[in-house]
Motif scaffolding. Sequence first.
Motif, mmCIF file in Angstrom:
data_model
loop_
_atom_site.group_PDB
_atom_site.id
_atom_site.type_symbol
_atom_site.label_atom_id
_atom_site.label_comp_id
_atom_site.label_asym_id
_atom_site.label_seq_id
_atom_site.Cartn_x
_atom_site.Cartn_y
_atom_site.Cartn_z
ATOM 1 N N THR B 97 17.666 54.815 33.421
ATOM 2 C CA THR B 97 17.251 55.311 34.759
ATOM 3 C C THR B 97 17.539 54.278 35.833
ATOM 4 O O THR B 97 16.679 53.892 36.636
ATOM 5 C CB THR B 97 15.766 55.726 34.795
ATOM 6 O OG1 THR B 97 14.926 54.589 34.499
ATOM 7 C CG2 THR B 97 15.487 56.826 33.802
ATOM 8 N N THR B 98 18.766 53.816 35.825
ATOM 9 C CA THR B 98 19.212 52.879 36.844
ATOM 10 C C THR B 98 20.709 53.045 37.056
ATOM 11 O O THR B 98 21.427 53.504 36.168
ATOM 12 C CB THR B 98 18.896 51.424 36.429
ATOM 13 O OG1 THR B 98 19.273 50.548 37.499
ATOM 14 C CG2 THR B 98 19.659 51.022 35.181
ATOM 15 N N ALA B 99 21.160 52.685 38.239
ATOM 16 C CA ALA B 99 22.592 52.610 38.475
ATOM 17 C C ALA B 99 23.127 51.420 37.692
ATOM 18 O O ALA B 99 22.464 50.375 37.598
ATOM 19 C CB ALA B 99 22.889 52.445 39.957
ATOM 20 N N VAL B 100 24.298 51.554 37.120
ATOM 21 C CA VAL B 100 24.893 50.478 36.332
ATOM 22 C C VAL B 100 26.312 50.225 36.800
ATOM 23 O O VAL B 100 27.004 51.148 37.273
ATOM 24 C CB VAL B 100 24.872 50.786 34.824
ATOM 25 C CG1 VAL B 100 23.451 50.762 34.294
ATOM 26 C CG2 VAL B 100 25.533 52.140 34.530
ATOM 27 N N PHE B 101 26.738 48.990 36.645
ATOM 28 C CA PHE B 101 28.071 48.589 37.051
ATOM 29 C C PHE B 101 28.758 47.828 35.925
ATOM 30 O O PHE B 101 28.096 47.256 35.057
ATOM 31 C CB PHE B 101 28.010 47.676 38.285
ATOM 32 C CG PHE B 101 27.450 48.338 39.501
ATOM 33 C CD1 PHE B 101 26.104 48.227 39.814
ATOM 34 C CD2 PHE B 101 28.267 49.067 40.348
ATOM 35 C CE1 PHE B 101 25.577 48.834 40.945
ATOM 36 C CE2 PHE B 101 27.759 49.677 41.480
ATOM 37 C CZ PHE B 101 26.411 49.564 41.769
ATOM 38 N N GLY B 102 30.076 47.821 35.980
ATOM 39 C CA GLY B 102 30.822 46.961 35.095
ATOM 40 C C GLY B 102 30.750 45.532 35.604
ATOM 41 O O GLY B 102 30.318 45.284 36.734
ATOM 42 N N GLY B 103 31.186 44.601 34.780
ATOM 43 C CA GLY B 103 31.133 43.196 35.156
ATOM 44 C C GLY B 103 32.202 42.777 36.148
ATOM 45 O O GLY B 103 32.183 41.655 36.654
ATOM 46 N N GLY B 104 33.139 43.697 36.414
ATOM 47 C CA GLY B 104 34.192 43.400 37.378
ATOM 48 C C GLY B 104 35.474 42.929 36.698
ATOM 49 O O GLY B 104 35.441 42.259 35.662
ATOM 50 N N THR B 105 36.595 43.303 37.295
ATOM 51 C CA THR B 105 37.912 42.909 36.804
ATOM 52 C C THR B 105 38.703 42.292 37.943
ATOM 53 O O THR B 105 38.839 42.909 39.003
ATOM 54 C CB THR B 105 38.688 44.120 36.256
ATOM 55 O OG1 THR B 105 37.981 44.679 35.154
ATOM 56 C CG2 THR B 105 40.091 43.708 35.810
ATOM 57 N N LYS B 106 39.209 41.111 37.713
ATOM 58 C CA LYS B 106 40.015 40.444 38.737
ATOM 59 C C LYS B 106 41.468 40.835 38.551
ATOM 60 O O LYS B 106 42.040 40.640 37.466
ATOM 61 C CB LYS B 106 39.864 38.928 38.650
ATOM 62 C CG LYS B 106 40.633 38.179 39.733
ATOM 63 C CD LYS B 106 40.380 36.689 39.662
ATOM 64 C CE LYS B 106 41.090 35.961 40.789
ATOM 65 N NZ LYS B 106 40.616 36.420 42.118
ATOM 66 N N VAL B 107 42.058 41.394 39.580
ATOM 67 C CA VAL B 107 43.477 41.759 39.554
ATOM 68 C C VAL B 107 44.288 40.649 40.198
ATOM 69 O O VAL B 107 44.011 40.253 41.342
ATOM 70 C CB VAL B 107 43.725 43.091 40.270
ATOM 71 C CG1 VAL B 107 45.219 43.334 40.452
ATOM 72 C CG2 VAL B 107 43.095 44.236 39.498
ATOM 73 N N THR B 108 45.272 40.167 39.465
ATOM 74 C CA THR B 108 46.174 39.125 39.958
ATOM 75 C C THR B 108 47.587 39.670 40.018
ATOM 76 O O THR B 108 48.068 40.276 39.058
ATOM 77 C CB THR B 108 46.146 37.891 39.048
ATOM 78 O OG1 THR B 108 44.810 37.373 39.013
ATOM 79 C CG2 THR B 108 47.081 36.804 39.571
ATOM 80 N N VAL B 109 48.232 39.451 41.150
ATOM 81 C CA VAL B 109 49.619 39.863 41.314
ATOM 82 C C VAL B 109 50.494 38.638 41.073
ATOM 83 O O VAL B 109 50.389 37.646 41.802
ATOM 84 C CB VAL B 109 49.866 40.459 42.706
ATOM 85 C CG1 VAL B 109 51.312 40.909 42.849
ATOM 86 C CG2 VAL B 109 48.927 41.630 42.946
ATOM 87 N N LEU B 110 51.295 38.703 40.039
ATOM 88 C CA LEU B 110 52.081 37.539 39.612
ATOM 89 C C LEU B 110 53.207 37.196 40.572
ATOM 90 O O LEU B 110 53.737 38.069 41.259
ATOM 91 C CB LEU B 110 52.637 37.795 38.209
ATOM 92 C CG LEU B 110 51.575 38.057 37.125
ATOM 93 C CD1 LEU B 110 52.235 38.477 35.830
ATOM 94 C CD2 LEU B 110 50.680 36.843 36.934
#
Lengths: 122, 110
Positions: B97-110
């Motif tokens: 009974t709570t909103a949940v989020f992922g831990g986050g993903t860092k996108v890097t453009v090589l």
Amino acid sequence: QLQLQESGPGLVKPSETLSLTCSVSRGSLRSSRFYWGWIRQPPGKGLEWIGSISYSGSTYYNPSLKSRITISIDTSKNQFSLKLRSVIAADTAVYSCARFDGYGGSRGIDPWGQGTLVTVSS
Amino acid sequence: QSVLTQPPSVSAAPGQKVTISCSGSSSNIGNNYVAWYQQFPGTVPKLLIYDDTKRPPGIPDRFSGSKSGTSATLGITGLQTGDEADYYCGTWDNSLTTAVFGGGTKVTVL
């Protein structure tokens, strides 16, 4: 375009109460569809939902914070507020107010305020 | 540890495609809509995708969302240096009974 702006102290002492207000402009809190709430993000960490409130005052709180938080709404001032009691250092975070589609924002959280850093320290 | 699982980072060359996965369970992704957010350093998140697949006005069609079962995916095509940011998935969890989020993903453009 709807805008939200947080206001409140940037420094709170341990054991005291963190109080923030979110002022809404270019739109109204009076919506049966949307909810209004708070999210926080500790420095360098992820997002944590704090809670939400409807325009009629129904509240939905994160169970892990429920005993310490109160969210209230003042539709006459187009504002809603957060109080977090008995703060500790782990409550240090950027606090953002936002509009939620669905009380938990499952259908999207948008827009967000610019966020305000609150530091808990003596 | 986040309720929703995302890879910490993904990378690709400019013009290429990246996908970011978000894995959950029947109590969250499996029975609720998923939203995706983009966050640049020093700013608050911005809504990219809502209702699993929809884009808010102004979001380029290079960004797409999909969902299957208890997993959701964000795709970014035609990768640009301006896409370098952290990306979060989020939804509601019926059990917690709570909103949940992922831990986050860092996108890097090589």
